[in-house]
Write a protein that holds these residues in place. Structure first.
Motif, PDB file in Angstrom:
ATOM      1  N   THR A 180       0.850  -1.193   0.000  1.00  0.00           N
ATOM      2  CA  THR A 180       0.000   0.000   0.000  1.00  0.00           C
ATOM      3  C   THR A 180       0.883   1.240   0.000  1.00  0.00           C
ATOM      4  OG1 THR A 180      -0.091   0.006   2.426  1.00  0.00           O
ATOM      5  CG2 THR A 180      -1.854  -1.160   1.253  1.00  0.00           C
ATOM      6  N   TRP A 181       0.306   2.346  -0.477  1.00  0.00           N
ATOM      7  CA  TRP A 181       1.058   3.611  -0.531  1.00  0.00           C
ATOM      8  C   TRP A 181       0.124   4.765  -0.203  1.00  0.00           C
ATOM      9  CZ3 TRP A 181       6.177   4.406  -1.066  1.00  0.00           C
ATOM     10  CH2 TRP A 181       6.573   5.727  -1.245  1.00  0.00           C
ATOM     11  N   PRO A 182       0.543   5.689   0.671  1.00  0.00           N
ATOM     12  CA  PRO A 182       1.825   5.712   1.377  1.00  0.00           C
ATOM     13  C   PRO A 182       1.822   4.970   2.714  1.00  0.00           C
ATOM     14  CG  PRO A 182       0.682   7.757   1.769  1.00  0.00           C
ATOM     15  CD  PRO A 182      -0.210   6.946   0.865  1.00  0.00           C
ATOM     16  N   LYS A 183       0.720   4.284   3.034  1.00  0.00           N
ATOM     17  CA  LYS A 183       0.624   3.605   4.325  1.00  0.00           C
ATOM     18  C   LYS A 183       1.771   2.619   4.543  1.00  0.00           C
ATOM     19  CE  LYS A 183      -2.620   0.936   7.173  1.00  0.00           C
ATOM     20  NZ  LYS A 183      -2.474   1.820   8.331  1.00  0.00           N
ATOM     21  N   GLY A 184       2.246   2.015   3.454  1.00  0.00           N
ATOM     22  CA  GLY A 184       3.336   1.057   3.578  1.00  0.00           C
ATOM     23  C   GLY A 184       4.611   1.647   4.148  1.00  0.00           C
ATOM     24  N   LEU A 185       4.735   2.988   4.082  1.00  0.00           N
ATOM     25  CA  LEU A 185       5.925   3.634   4.636  1.00  0.00           C
ATOM     26  C   LEU A 185       5.991   3.483   6.156  1.00  0.00           C
ATOM     27  CD1 LEU A 185       5.904   6.911   2.507  1.00  0.00           C
ATOM     28  CD2 LEU A 185       7.530   5.008   2.311  1.00  0.00           C
ATOM     29  N   GLU A 186       4.837   3.277   6.780  1.00  0.00           N
ATOM     30  CA  GLU A 186       4.825   3.109   8.235  1.00  0.00           C
ATOM     31  C   GLU A 186       5.664   1.915   8.663  1.00  0.00           C
ATOM     32  OE1 GLU A 186       0.796   2.860   9.526  1.00  0.00           O
ATOM     33  OE2 GLU A 186       0.233   4.838   8.720  1.00  0.00           O
ATOM     34  N   SER A 187       5.612   0.842   7.868  1.00  0.00           N
ATOM     35  CA  SER A 187       6.385  -0.344   8.219  1.00  0.00           C
ATOM     36  C   SER A 187       7.881  -0.093   8.086  1.00  0.00           C
ATOM     37  CB  SER A 187       5.978  -1.525   7.327  1.00  0.00           C
ATOM     38  OG  SER A 187       6.273  -1.258   5.961  1.00  0.00           O
ATOM     39  N   VAL A 188       8.261   0.795   7.172  1.00  0.00           N
ATOM     40  CA  VAL A 188       9.677   1.142   7.015  1.00  0.00           C
ATOM     41  C   VAL A 188      10.150   1.922   8.237  1.00  0.00           C
ATOM     42  CG1 VAL A 188      11.399   2.222   5.521  1.00  0.00           C
ATOM     43  CG2 VAL A 188       9.320   1.225   4.509  1.00  0.00           C
ATOM     44  N   ARG A 189       9.347   2.884   8.662  1.00  0.00           N
ATOM     45  CA  ARG A 189       9.700   3.660   9.855  1.00  0.00           C
ATOM     46  C   ARG A 189       9.738   2.758  11.096  1.00  0.00           C
ATOM     47  NH1 ARG A 189       6.233   7.185   9.379  1.00  0.00           N
ATOM     48  NH2 ARG A 189       7.441   8.924   8.543  1.00  0.00           N
ATOM     49  N   GLU A 190       8.774   1.852  11.202  1.00  0.00           N
ATOM     50  CA  GLU A 190       8.739   0.943  12.351  1.00  0.00           C
ATOM     51  C   GLU A 190       9.953   0.029  12.399  1.00  0.00           C
ATOM     52  OE1 GLU A 190       5.026  -1.010  11.855  1.00  0.00           O
ATOM     53  OE2 GLU A 190       3.830   0.706  12.537  1.00  0.00           O
ATOM     54  N   ALA A 191      10.595  -0.197  11.251  1.00  0.00           N
ATOM     55  CA  ALA A 191      11.806  -1.011  11.208  1.00  0.00           C
ATOM     56  C   ALA A 191      13.042  -0.209  11.593  1.00  0.00           C
ATOM     57  CB  ALA A 191      11.984  -1.617   9.816  1.00  0.00           C
ATOM     58  N   GLY A 192      12.847   1.066  11.963  1.00  0.00           N
ATOM     59  CA  GLY A 192      13.957   1.877  12.459  1.00  0.00           C
ATOM     60  C   GLY A 192      14.575   2.813  11.444  1.00  0.00           C
ATOM     61  N   PHE A 193      13.918   3.022  10.314  1.00  0.00           N
ATOM     62  CA  PHE A 193      14.472   3.870   9.265  1.00  0.00           C
ATOM     63  C   PHE A 193      13.975   5.314   9.396  1.00  0.00           C
ATOM     64  CE2 PHE A 193      15.114  -0.292   7.575  1.00  0.00           C
ATOM     65  CZ  PHE A 193      16.202  -0.192   6.736  1.00  0.00           C
ATOM     66  N   THR A 194      14.882   6.258   9.137  1.00  0.00           N
ATOM     67  CA  THR A 194      14.519   7.660   8.988  1.00  0.00           C
ATOM     68  C   THR A 194      14.165   7.886   7.526  1.00  0.00           C
ATOM     69  OG1 THR A 194      16.038   8.335  10.745  1.00  0.00           O
ATOM     70  CG2 THR A 194      15.311  10.044   9.210  1.00  0.00           C
ATOM     71  N   LEU A 195      12.976   8.417   7.268  1.00  0.00           N
ATOM     72  CA  LEU A 195      12.507   8.606   5.904  1.00  0.00           C
ATOM     73  C   LEU A 195      12.866  10.003   5.417  1.00  0.00           C
ATOM     74  CD1 LEU A 195       8.970   6.942   6.147  1.00  0.00           C
ATOM     75  CD2 LEU A 195      11.095   5.946   5.292  1.00  0.00           C
ATOM     76  N   LEU A 196      13.736  10.062   4.416  1.00  0.00           N
ATOM     77  CA  LEU A 196      14.173  11.322   3.838  1.00  0.00           C
ATOM     78  C   LEU A 196      13.562  11.467   2.452  1.00  0.00           C
ATOM     79  CD1 LEU A 196      17.984  11.337   4.749  1.00  0.00           C
ATOM     80  CD2 LEU A 196      16.061  12.274   6.056  1.00  0.00           C
ATOM     81  N   ALA A 197      12.783  12.518   2.242  1.00  0.00           N
ATOM     82  CA  ALA A 197      12.136  12.768   0.961  1.00  0.00           C
ATOM     83  C   ALA A 197      12.996  13.716   0.135  1.00  0.00           C
ATOM     84  CB  ALA A 197      10.752  13.368   1.175  1.00  0.00           C
ATOM     85  N   LEU A 198      13.454  13.259  -1.029  1.00  0.00           N
ATOM     86  CA  LEU A 198      14.274  14.105  -1.892  1.00  0.00           C
ATOM     87  C   LEU A 198      13.359  14.985  -2.746  1.00  0.00           C
ATOM     88  CD1 LEU A 198      17.270  14.587  -2.645  1.00  0.00           C
ATOM     89  CD2 LEU A 198      16.927  13.030  -4.571  1.00  0.00           C
ATOM     90  N   THR A 199      13.522  16.297  -2.595  1.00  0.00           N
ATOM     91  CA  THR A 199      12.666  17.253  -3.288  1.00  0.00           C
ATOM     92  C   THR A 199      13.447  18.541  -3.546  1.00  0.00           C
ATOM     93  OG1 THR A 199      10.686  18.652  -3.076  1.00  0.00           O
ATOM     94  CG2 THR A 199      11.742  17.961  -1.024  1.00  0.00           C
ATOM     95  N   PRO A 200      13.166  19.233  -4.666  1.00  0.00           N
ATOM     96  CA  PRO A 200      13.842  20.523  -4.903  1.00  0.00           C
ATOM     97  C   PRO A 200      13.213  21.676  -4.133  1.00  0.00           C
ATOM     98  CG  PRO A 200      12.418  19.972  -6.757  1.00  0.00           C
ATOM     99  CD  PRO A 200      12.381  18.792  -5.836  1.00  0.00           C
ATOM    100  N   ASP A 201      12.185  21.423  -3.344  1.00  0.00           N
ATOM    101  CA  ASP A 201      11.503  22.475  -2.593  1.00  0.00           C
ATOM    102  C   ASP A 201      12.501  23.254  -1.731  1.00  0.00           C
ATOM    103  OD1 ASP A 201       9.894  23.753  -0.362  1.00  0.00           O
ATOM    104  OD2 ASP A 201       8.273  22.835  -1.529  1.00  0.00           O
ATOM    105  N   GLU A 202      12.381  24.576  -1.751  1.00  0.00           N
ATOM    106  CA  GLU A 202      13.321  25.418  -1.005  1.00  0.00           C
ATOM    107  C   GLU A 202      13.236  25.200   0.501  1.00  0.00           C
ATOM    108  OE1 GLU A 202      12.773  29.468  -2.078  1.00  0.00           O
ATOM    109  OE2 GLU A 202      13.585  29.220  -4.111  1.00  0.00           O
ATOM    110  N   LYS A 203      12.120  24.672   0.967  1.00  0.00           N
ATOM    111  CA  LYS A 203      11.984  24.412   2.409  1.00  0.00           C
ATOM    112  C   LYS A 203      12.778  23.176   2.830  1.00  0.00           C
ATOM    113  CE  LYS A 203       7.464  24.242   2.459  1.00  0.00           C
ATOM    114  NZ  LYS A 203       7.055  24.666   1.096  1.00  0.00           N
ATOM    115  N   ALA A 204      13.250  22.401   1.863  1.00  0.00           N
ATOM    116  CA  ALA A 204      14.004  21.189   2.187  1.00  0.00           C
ATOM    117  C   ALA A 204      15.408  21.542   2.655  1.00  0.00           C
ATOM    118  CB  ALA A 204      14.073  20.267   0.968  1.00  0.00           C
ATOM    119  N   ARG A 205      15.961  20.705   3.473  1.00  0.00           N
ATOM    120  CA  ARG A 205      17.304  20.915   4.028  1.00  0.00           C
ATOM    121  C   ARG A 205      18.355  20.371   3.048  1.00  0.00           C
ATOM    122  NH1 ARG A 205      18.883  18.098   9.727  1.00  0.00           N
ATOM    123  NH2 ARG A 205      20.762  19.288  10.254  1.00  0.00           N
TER     124      ARG A 205
END
Length: 272
Positions: A180-205
């Motif tokens: 499922t998407w994006p619900k499936g991302l919850e299982s990635v976070r629960e496995a101990g991963f930090t989710l980093l979204a790559l984007t050109p948005d100026e608010k991104a670090r």
């Protein structure tokens, strides 16, 4: 030892695995359903074989028979020797590399299985361009990413174009689909991963400030060419990150951006 069979009829049913290779819609539906994929070129065929994929058959022009002789002698699959014109009539294009193999797919692992041992994971959303899929897999293999997770609507990594562009790297980086998407991302976070979204948005670090190489487990999220990550995916991320641009360029092709980001995940990358 494989049988070497000369075929002169483009409608020979034994060549069915290779018919209409340029019909993307047909092949996209047919290949997963029938459990096959096509490897093109000597290096890619050898890498598929070395990765443990079972060969169904090979389609070779005459000059490639001797080049592939060791593979022919080792495997039991039939080998069809054809002329260039017949190969083009069967496949729908001029087979420049002169060697094709129909390979049997393996069952995909689950995302949970991959996350047990991975530390650096690529997560793709709606990446449907086969060239970009292949380029991303090649960079992931070269730059030390451990696994790839695909949203349900991503293109097939084993489609012929993806395999070719990746130079067989799709065989060396394990991948799975999130159910499922994006619900499936919850299982990635629960496995101990930090989710980093790559984007050109100026608010991104900037990536170097985020220092993903210092994080214990990282899931780097990539969106499709043009559209980028969806709003839902961005909201689901732990942090937005970007590659600083110069000379008025707003962003990179997703394949190029992936390579830069993978390098930053692995080593810290270039400084902004």
């Amino acid at each position: 030892m494989a049988d070497l069979i000369t075929v002169e009829d483009p409608d020979d049913p034994r060549l069915r695995d290779y018919t209409g290779l340029t019909d993307v819609e047909l092949r996209r539906k047919r290949e997963p359903a029938e459990g096959l994929f096509i490897a093109e070129g000597e290096k890619v065929i050898r890498r598929a074989k070395d990765a443990g994929y079972e060969m169904r058959s090979m389609l070779l022009s005459a000059k490639w028979v001797d080049v592939m002789r060791d593979v022919i002698d080792e495997l039991p699959a039939p080998v069809y020797a054809v002329g260039p014109e017949l190969a083009e009539r069967v496949t729908g294009y001029h087979v420049h590399r002169g060697a094709l193999a129909s390979m049997q797919r393996k069952p995909l692992p689950t995302a949970a299985e991959l996350l047990q041992t991975a530390r650096r994971v690529v997560i793709m959303e709606s990446v449907n361009d086969h060239t970009n899929i292949g380029a991303i897999f090649r960079s992931a293999a070269a730059l030390g990413m451990d696994a790839v997770l695909l949203s349900p609507d991503c293109a097939d990594p084993l489609y012929r174009r993806s395999v070719k562009v990746s130079m067989g790297a799709v065989f060396s980086v394990p991948y799975a689909r999130l159910d499922t998407w994006p619900k499936g991302l919850e299982s990635v976070r629960e496995a101990g991963f930090t989710l980093l979204a790559l984007t050109p948005d100026e608010k991104a670090r900037p990536l170097d400030e985020a220092a993903p190489h210092t994080m214990d487990r990282v899931g780097l999220m990539l969106g499709a060419e043009g559209d980028g990550l969806s709003t839902q995916a961005l909201v689901a991320a732990d942090e937005w990150v970007r590659i600083p641009m110069s000379h008025g360029v707003d962003s990179l092709n997703v394949g190029a951006a992936a390579a830069v980001a993978f390098y930053a995940v692995a080593t810290g990358g270039p400084r902004s």
